[in-house]
Design a protein around this motif. Sequence first.
Motif, PDB file in Angstrom:
ATOM      1  N   LEU A   1     112.041  12.924  39.650  1.00 53.28           N
ATOM      2  CA  LEU A   1     111.677  12.734  38.254  1.00 53.28           C
ATOM      3  C   LEU A   1     111.428  14.123  37.650  1.00 53.28           C
ATOM      4  O   LEU A   1     110.673  14.908  38.203  1.00 53.28           O
ATOM      5  N   PRO A   2     112.080  14.467  36.528  1.00 54.03           N
ATOM      6  CA  PRO A   2     111.936  15.824  35.996  1.00 54.03           C
ATOM      7  C   PRO A   2     110.490  16.135  35.607  1.00 54.03           C
ATOM      8  O   PRO A   2     109.793  15.294  35.045  1.00 54.03           O
ATOM      9  N   LEU A   3     110.053  17.344  35.907  1.00 51.75           N
ATOM     10  CA  LEU A   3     108.678  17.746  35.613  1.00 51.75           C
ATOM     11  C   LEU A   3     108.393  17.744  34.125  1.00 51.75           C
ATOM     12  O   LEU A   3     107.243  17.575  33.702  1.00 51.75           O
ATOM     13  N   SER A   4     109.436  17.905  33.309  1.00 50.52           N
ATOM     14  CA  SER A   4     109.246  17.954  31.864  1.00 50.52           C
ATOM     15  C   SER A   4     108.741  16.640  31.291  1.00 50.52           C
ATOM     16  O   SER A   4     108.278  16.588  30.150  1.00 50.52           O
ATOM     17  N   VAL A   5     108.809  15.553  32.087  1.00 49.61           N
ATOM     18  CA  VAL A   5     108.247  14.276  31.631  1.00 49.61           C
ATOM     19  C   VAL A   5     106.767  14.444  31.285  1.00 49.61           C
ATOM     20  O   VAL A   5     106.247  13.798  30.377  1.00 49.61           O
ATOM     21  N   GLY A   6     106.094  15.320  32.017  1.00 48.83           N
ATOM     22  CA  GLY A   6     104.674  15.545  31.752  1.00 48.83           C
ATOM     23  C   GLY A   6     104.400  16.121  30.379  1.00 48.83           C
ATOM     24  O   GLY A   6     103.254  16.094  29.907  1.00 48.83           O
ATOM     25  N   GLY A   7     105.421  16.638  29.705  1.00 49.10           N
ATOM     26  CA  GLY A   7     105.234  17.189  28.371  1.00 49.10           C
ATOM     27  C   GLY A   7     105.393  16.180  27.259  1.00 49.10           C
ATOM     28  O   GLY A   7     105.224  16.518  26.078  1.00 49.10           O
ATOM     29  N   LEU A   8     105.699  14.937  27.600  1.00 48.99           N
ATOM     30  CA  LEU A   8     105.870  13.891  26.584  1.00 48.99           C
ATOM     31  C   LEU A   8     104.504  13.316  26.233  1.00 48.99           C
ATOM     32  O   LEU A   8     104.159  12.179  26.580  1.00 48.99           O
TER      33      LEU A   8
ATOM     34  N   GLU B   1     102.810  15.929  39.708  1.00 52.47           N
ATOM     35  CA  GLU B   1     101.434  16.116  39.270  1.00 52.47           C
ATOM     36  C   GLU B   1     101.346  16.123  37.747  1.00 52.47           C
ATOM     37  O   GLU B   1     100.304  15.794  37.164  1.00 52.47           O
ATOM     38  N   GLU B   2     102.428  16.489  37.096  1.00 51.74           N
ATOM     39  CA  GLU B   2     102.446  16.595  35.635  1.00 51.74           C
ATOM     40  C   GLU B   2     102.219  15.252  34.949  1.00 51.74           C
ATOM     41  O   GLU B   2     101.932  15.212  33.742  1.00 51.74           O
ATOM     42  N   LEU B   3     102.322  14.149  35.702  1.00 47.61           N
ATOM     43  CA  LEU B   3     102.081  12.838  35.097  1.00 47.61           C
ATOM     44  C   LEU B   3     100.678  12.725  34.521  1.00 47.61           C
ATOM     45  O   LEU B   3     100.438  11.943  33.590  1.00 47.61           O
ATOM     46  N   GLN B   4      99.736  13.490  35.062  1.00 44.51           N
ATOM     47  CA  GLN B   4      98.358  13.407  34.590  1.00 44.51           C
ATOM     48  C   GLN B   4      98.217  13.837  33.132  1.00 44.51           C
ATOM     49  O   GLN B   4      97.206  13.536  32.487  1.00 44.51           O
ATOM     50  N   SER B   5      99.219  14.513  32.593  1.00 47.32           N
ATOM     51  CA  SER B   5      99.166  14.956  31.200  1.00 47.32           C
ATOM     52  C   SER B   5      99.468  13.835  30.215  1.00 47.32           C
ATOM     53  O   SER B   5      99.270  14.000  29.009  1.00 47.32           O
ATOM     54  N   LEU B   6      99.936  12.715  30.727  1.00 55.55           N
ATOM     55  CA  LEU B   6     100.301  11.596  29.847  1.00 55.55           C
ATOM     56  C   LEU B   6      99.067  10.773  29.536  1.00 55.55           C
ATOM     57  O   LEU B   6      98.855   9.685  30.075  1.00 55.55           O
ATOM     58  N   LYS B   7      98.247  11.280  28.639  1.00 52.54           N
ATOM     59  CA  LYS B   7      96.936  10.696  28.357  1.00 52.54           C
ATOM     60  C   LYS B   7      97.005   9.404  27.537  1.00 52.54           C
ATOM     61  O   LYS B   7      96.012   8.696  27.425  1.00 52.54           O
ATOM     62  N   ASN B   8      98.171   9.109  26.953  1.00 52.97           N
ATOM     63  CA  ASN B   8      98.313   7.899  26.140  1.00 52.97           C
ATOM     64  C   ASN B   8      99.133   6.811  26.828  1.00 52.97           C
ATOM     65  O   ASN B   8      99.335   5.744  26.258  1.00 52.97           O
ATOM     66  N   LEU B   9      99.598   7.086  28.038  1.00 54.76           N
ATOM     67  CA  LEU B   9     100.497   6.161  28.718  1.00 54.76           C
ATOM     68  C   LEU B   9      99.789   4.853  29.076  1.00 54.76           C
ATOM     69  O   LEU B   9      98.707   4.857  29.653  1.00 54.76           O
TER      70      LEU B   9
ATOM     71  N   PHE C   1     110.500   7.061  46.082  1.00 53.15           N
ATOM     72  CA  PHE C   1     109.445   8.065  45.954  1.00 53.15           C
ATOM     73  C   PHE C   1     108.612   8.099  47.235  1.00 53.15           C
ATOM     74  O   PHE C   1     108.423   7.081  47.915  1.00 53.15           O
ATOM     75  N   SER C   2     108.080   9.288  47.565  1.00 55.98           N
ATOM     76  CA  SER C   2     107.319   9.473  48.800  1.00 55.98           C
ATOM     77  C   SER C   2     106.145  10.412  48.528  1.00 55.98           C
ATOM     78  O   SER C   2     105.931  10.856  47.410  1.00 55.98           O
ATOM     79  N   GLY C   3     105.394  10.709  49.587  1.00 56.82           N
ATOM     80  CA  GLY C   3     104.326  11.698  49.459  1.00 56.82           C
ATOM     81  C   GLY C   3     102.973  11.152  49.094  1.00 56.82           C
ATOM     82  O   GLY C   3     102.056  11.917  48.769  1.00 56.82           O
ATOM     83  N   GLY C   4     102.804   9.843  49.139  1.00 52.69           N
ATOM     84  CA  GLY C   4     101.493   9.252  48.883  1.00 52.69           C
ATOM     85  C   GLY C   4     101.163   9.122  47.412  1.00 52.69           C
ATOM     86  O   GLY C   4     101.892   9.576  46.534  1.00 52.69           O
ATOM     87  N   LEU C   5     100.021   8.465  47.166  1.00 53.37           N
ATOM     88  CA  LEU C   5      99.530   8.311  45.798  1.00 53.37           C
ATOM     89  C   LEU C   5      98.894   9.624  45.355  1.00 53.37           C
ATOM     90  O   LEU C   5      97.862  10.025  45.873  1.00 53.37           O
ATOM     91  N   THR C   6      99.511  10.283  44.414  1.00 54.87           N
ATOM     92  CA  THR C   6      98.946  11.526  43.938  1.00 54.87           C
ATOM     93  C   THR C   6      97.632  11.272  43.195  1.00 54.87           C
ATOM     94  O   THR C   6      97.532  10.323  42.413  1.00 54.87           O
ATOM     95  N   LYS C   7      96.638  12.108  43.461  1.00 55.66           N
ATOM     96  CA  LYS C   7      95.325  11.929  42.846  1.00 55.66           C
ATOM     97  C   LYS C   7      95.375  12.082  41.338  1.00 55.66           C
ATOM     98  O   LYS C   7      94.468  11.625  40.632  1.00 55.66           O
ATOM     99  N   GLU C   8      96.429  12.727  40.848  1.00 57.10           N
ATOM    100  CA  GLU C   8      96.532  12.924  39.402  1.00 57.10           C
ATOM    101  C   GLU C   8      96.663  11.608  38.650  1.00 57.10           C
ATOM    102  O   GLU C   8      96.382  11.544  37.449  1.00 57.10           O
ATOM    103  N   ILE C   9      97.078  10.548  39.363  1.00 59.75           N
ATOM    104  CA  ILE C   9      97.191   9.245  38.708  1.00 59.75           C
ATOM    105  C   ILE C   9      95.849   8.796  38.151  1.00 59.75           C
ATOM    106  O   ILE C   9      95.771   8.148  37.098  1.00 59.75           O
TER     107      ILE C   9
END
Length: 431
Positions: free
Chosen positions: A233-240, A259-267, A277-285
């Motif tokens: 998933l492109p990192l730029s998604v976090g800028g939306l 990790e950039e998903l944490q920037s989506l404060k209105n999602l 997808f792999s690597g566990g549940l990122t804490k940024e969620i």
Amino acid sequence: MLRFTKKQQLYFLLCVWCMLVDWSSAETEESEGGPMEKTEKAALYFTIQGFVGDSWNGSYLFPDPCGWTPIQGVTCDLFDDLWYVTALSFGSMRDNSLSCTEIPVIRPQLSELKHLKSLSIFNCFTSPNQYLASISDEKWLDLSKNLETLEIRSNPGLIGELPSFITSLTNLQSLVLLENRLTGSLRENLAKLTRLRRLVLSGNRFTGRIPEVYGLTELLILDLSRNFFSGPLPLSVGGLSSLLKLDVSNNNLEGKLPEELQSLKNLTLLDLRNNSFSGGLTKEIQEMSSLVELVLSNNQLEGDLSGIKWRNLKNLVVLDLSNTGLKGEIPWSILELKKLRFLGLSNNSLGGKLLPQMETEMPCLNALYVNGNNISGELGFSEKFYERMGRRLGVWGNPNLCYHGDEIKNIRDHAPFGVNQCKRIKAETLA
């Protein structure tokens, strides 16, 4: 016999003359078809014939297409006291839409509709191997000044790559290409459409990586689900930052959750199900406190649930982590999800006991699936809970799990499906 004075006679004749003038004026206006430019009307008729067939006679059926005899699927507005077409809808999506011929054609006259803001095509391209780019990019460029909405839905015969003209429609606010058979990769310059608020490309056959989406800062809905996209998933998604809905489910995406998903404060919705997808549940969620639906099922995440501060996600209504390789136990902190209605944890490697406090601490819960795990012990729920949940309680496939028979008066109706009665209870009953 009534007698009129000369003054009354003159007044009567004047009234009759006024009525005749009004009637004549109305007849002339109707015959002329109303205040619409001839070129606009001709362009409209040619465009419609391309979709519905040449036998359609617009000038005869609809001499005043925006006035007294409006055409189905056509919306108009006044500009400088003249009618102009602002929206066209073809197909059977709406009651007032025009039905399409077997092989419709997008004619170049479409570009002559000077004020067209919305174009919708639903279930028109049904015959196989039809293409969207039947008119030149230059013609589409003529529409770019005003076109704000382009929706092409449910056209099983529509094939080919995403046409290049799409990226020239820089005033688009809504681009919906849903459930067609479009193929190929997405264009890198799709991010030029900086005014987009809705981008839906779901249900096609797009491949390759999802391009970077820098610049789409006004985007509210991004739905790329049900395609064949691969890679991360492109990192730029976090800028939306305005995004409300992100759905990339049912693709071949892989890698860690950015990790950039944490920037989506209105999602409010994050749907990544049926990927790799792999690597566990990122804490940024846990920083995405606005989430209402979090769906990550059928991925290879692994890890456990204890590392997330679930109290931060107090707005969650749907949480689906089924078949994600989770281990460990269901943590007490999950009880802080007071608004949760659906909890899916099935087909993992979770152990420990199922928390009986879910019945009281999670008052909105009406669907709980933990089937296919290693949960053990005795279920501590009341008969009312079993009755409330019904078949929406999935606890089968946990071989060391059992239920208390004395908690249920009518065992046949309310016993949890696929779970045995605890042996200790059976023994006491027999005694």
